[in-house]
Design a protein around this motif. Structure first.
Motif, short mmCIF file in Angstrom:
data_model
loop_
_atom_site.label_atom_id
_atom_site.label_comp_id
_atom_site.label_asym_id
_atom_site.label_seq_id
_atom_site.Cartn_x
_atom_site.Cartn_y
_atom_site.Cartn_z
N THR A 1 0.83 -1.21 0.00
CA THR A 1 0.00 0.00 0.00
C THR A 1 0.86 1.26 0.00
O THR A 1 0.56 2.24 -0.70
CB THR A 1 -0.93 0.01 1.23
OG1 THR A 1 -1.77 -1.15 1.17
CG2 THR A 1 -1.80 1.26 1.26
N THR A 2 1.94 1.23 0.77
CA THR A 2 2.84 2.38 0.81
C THR A 2 3.46 2.64 -0.56
O THR A 2 3.60 3.79 -0.99
CB THR A 2 3.95 2.16 1.85
OG1 THR A 2 3.35 1.93 3.13
CG2 THR A 2 4.88 3.36 1.94
N ALA A 3 3.80 1.56 -1.26
CA ALA A 3 4.46 1.69 -2.57
C ALA A 3 3.48 2.11 -3.66
O ALA A 3 3.79 3.00 -4.47
CB ALA A 3 5.14 0.38 -2.93
N LYS A 4 2.32 1.50 -3.71
CA LYS A 4 1.39 1.78 -4.83
C LYS A 4 -0.07 1.59 -4.44
O LYS A 4 -0.86 1.03 -5.20
CB LYS A 4 1.74 0.88 -6.02
CG LYS A 4 1.81 -0.61 -5.68
CD LYS A 4 2.14 -1.43 -6.92
CE LYS A 4 2.17 -2.93 -6.60
NZ LYS A 4 2.49 -3.75 -7.78
N GLY A 5 -0.42 2.05 -3.25
CA GLY A 5 -1.79 1.88 -2.79
C GLY A 5 -2.75 2.88 -3.40
O GLY A 5 -2.36 3.90 -3.96
N GLN A 6 -4.02 2.57 -3.26
CA GLN A 6 -5.08 3.45 -3.77
C GLN A 6 -5.17 4.70 -2.90
O GLN A 6 -5.25 4.62 -1.68
CB GLN A 6 -6.42 2.70 -3.73
CG GLN A 6 -7.63 3.57 -4.07
CD GLN A 6 -8.94 2.84 -3.80
OE1 GLN A 6 -8.96 1.62 -3.58
NE2 GLN A 6 -10.03 3.57 -3.79
#
Length: 624
Positions: free
Chosen positions: A484-489
């Motif tokens: 989530t931190t890298a590519k979360g909504q």
């Protein structure tokens, strides 16, 4: 040059976190610190279950097992559950009451660093002479007369952490009482804010007795004062009273914020106002009051007599009444609602029957004649974990998934979240439900092994397998956080689209000043009320203008370092008589440095800084 810029960038980032006084950043620090110690305590729990998986195992034996058990309990109660509660309180309470920060940002930062460095002091005992081995309750005279330097790490580490907790509690009491937005009367406050207020009040009255008890043990252990040495006129039972006067309110200090979280999550994801709001508030207050009247149920077997046992048994059973009211109110809130089974709501719904099971066994333990059989058996272990994990941890995980978008501006992956829920939920019940039967057939707590023919084999194996399921759930949660931190909504201000309270009326994550204009509160669930009236934002109580915020400062971190130096000085003063004078000088230096830093803070002119009106307009436009 690039390497220099990277180093400069890292140092700037580090300085930001070491000097922050922003309640939202401190919430993240508490989340990181509590999460770190939760992992450490969880690893210690797995080591215990590996040892007990099969009979006559020699994985952990004797004093090593005692050290792991002591550190597991101490870490989970003081260094994991407590800071995670403060993480939720820091992240949410100022937003729910329409405040721009807590009342004392400096003290807020100092409270965190004292907690964290106290936890470091305790855990360095593994490498500096041996961990404490007297159980998380540290009963005297076992801790003071018969165990080594590990007890010093326990006493001094927890004194530091406890001071930080007490500071945080006073801060939140003042914040909630004095800094509510216009129109937010006490009976319009969200339930999480109410439970935070009662929790802070309990800490104010429960932690001083613990602090006194630990100081007396400290003088017994380091200076041979004999407060609890029965051979020299002391009284060891007095320490049990002191500890449990703190220890039972501590259960409610942990579980009341979880009750508040469940109230917020269930109402939001049922798209209904919380059923029986007024009764929930008064039930919370009553639980807080009664929590100080039940401590002797931990001491039914010490011989206080039938009158004392009967009175405290009655009080213990009475506290089940307001707790039961909450259970029914949550069920009635869900009844007829448009329920959304998000991960947060799954943990909330799973909390209800799990906590009821813990409460039922608590009523069983409230009967003195029955408690004499259950006492010091695995039945008590099962009951305690159904309350602390089935109650506190389930509630904290519900709050984590619910408010993560508000804290970080991104929504945790729901698929991975549901995997976390089911593995953790099933693993939890596999771990601790069999321990009821282990206790009933006679397995004592704190024993590191058992014989093959005692009938404990199957239940212990099932329990150890369940612990692996809980560990898998925790690992999936960590993976979820990383992804989530890298590519979360990215999350909107009203991340779930059905937010009811003030925190959902501002951007995610909030700007440093929280509210561009102090909101005007028109009723319970004021943001929902505004949306029902067709408003996209909460009505402001003031015109848009400049906002004053406090400056960051490194002093809280340095003051905590000074007290940590003093703690290590006292700890090593007890190691050898030859080094005692030098170590006491080091301790005195740490205390002196702390006093000097306090003086600097008291005379330092800190005007803070302003967000100007035009700058606020630009920030708000960017957030939209």
């Amino acid at each position: 040059m690039a390497a220099y810029n990277q180093r400069k960038g890292f140092l700037s980032w580090l300085w930001t976190w070491l000097s922050t006084v922003d309640h939202k950043r401190i919430a993240i620090l508490y989340l990181f610190g509590g999460g770190l110690f939760f992992v450490i305590g969880g690893i210690e729990a797995l080591l215990i279950r590996i040892q007990l998986a099969v009979p006559q195992n020699d994985f952990l034996v004797g004093s090593t097992y005692n050290e792991v058990v002591t550190m597991h309990g101490t870490t989970m109660i003081f260094l994991a559950a407590m800071p995670l509660v403060f993480a939720m309180m820091n992240a949410v309470v100022p937003l729910q009451i329409g405040a721009r920060d807590v009342a004392f940002p400096f003290v807020n930062a100092l409270g965190f660093w004292l907690f964290f460095l106290g936890g470091i002091v305790l855990n360095t005992s593994w490498f500096l002479g041996g961990a404490p081995a007297g159980g998380w309750t540290a009963y005297a005279p076992l801790t003071t007369e018969f165990l080594g330097t590990g007890s010093d790490f326990y006493l001094l580490g927890l004194q530091l952490s406890g001071a930080g907790t007490l500071m945080g509690a006073i801060n939140f009491m003042v914040t909630i009482i004095n800094m509510r937005a216009p129109g937010m009367t006490f009976m319009r406050m969200p339930l999480f804010t109410w439970t935070s207020l009662i929790t802070s009040t309990l800490i104010l009255f429960a932690f001083p007795p613990l602090t006194v008890g630990f100081f007396l043990e400290f003088f017994d252990h380091i200076f041979h004062a004999n407060f609890f040495n029965t051979a020299k006129g002391g009284n060891a039972i007095i320490f049990e009273h002191i500890f449990w006067i703190f220890g039972h309110p501590e259960v409610y200090i942990l579980v009341l914020p979880a009750f508040g979280i469940i109230s917020e999550v269930v109402a939001t994801f049922s798209k209904k106002r919380l059923f029986g709001y007024t009764s929930m508030v008064f039930a919370t207050v009553l639980i807080g009051f009664l929590s100080f009247m039940v401590w002797v149920h931990h001491m039914f077997t010490v011989g206080l007599g039938p009158m004392a046992n009967s009175l405290f048994a009655l009080a213990t059973m009475t506290i089940a009444v307001p707790t039961g009211m909450k259970i029914f109110n949550w069920l009635f809130t869900m009844w007829g609602g448009q329920i959304h089974f998000t991960t947060a709501n799954l943990f909330a719904v799973g909390f209800v029957p799990t906590f009821v099971m813990g409460g039922v066994t608590g009523v069983m333990l409230a009967v003195p004649s029955a408690d004499s059989q259950y006492h010091d058996s695995y039945f008590v272990i099962a009951h305690f974990h159904y309350v602390i994990i089935g109650g506190v941890v389930f509630g904290l995980l519900a709050g984590l998934f619910y408010w993560w978008p508000k804290m970080f501006g991104k929504i945790l992956n729901e698929t991975l979240g549901k995997i976390t829920f089911w593995t953790f939920f099933i693993g939890f019940h596999l771990t601790f439900f069999p321990q009821h039967f282990l206790g009933l057939i006679g397995m004592p707590r704190r024993y590191f092994t058992y014989f093959p023919d005692e009938g404990f084999n199957t239940w212990n194996l099932i329990s150890s397998i369940g612990a692996i399921g809980m560990a898998i759930g925790a690992i999936v949660l960590v993976i979820n956080i990383v992804i989530t931190t890298a590519k979360g909504q990215k999350a909107a201000g009203d991340a779930w689209g059905i937010g009811r309270t003030l925190e959902w009326s501002i951007p995610s994550p909030p700007p440093e000043y929280n509210f561009a204009q102090t909101p005007l509160v028109k009723g319970i669930d004021t943001f929902w009320k505004e949306k029902m009236e067709g408003n996209k934002k909460v009505t402001p109580a003031e015109p848009l203008g400049d906002i004053h915020m406090p400056n960051p400062t490194i002093l809280p971190f340095l003051m905590s370092i000074a007290l940590t130096i003093a703690a290590y000085g006292f700890i090593f003063a007890n190691q050898t008589s030859a080094s005692r004078p030098l170590c006491l000088v080091i301790a005195a230096f740490g205390i002196g440095l702390m006093l000097l830093l306090m003086l600097i803070h008291s005379i330092k002119d800190d005007p803070g800084f302003h967000y100007h009106k035009e700058e606020i307009i630009e920030i708000e436009k960017g957030a939209e």
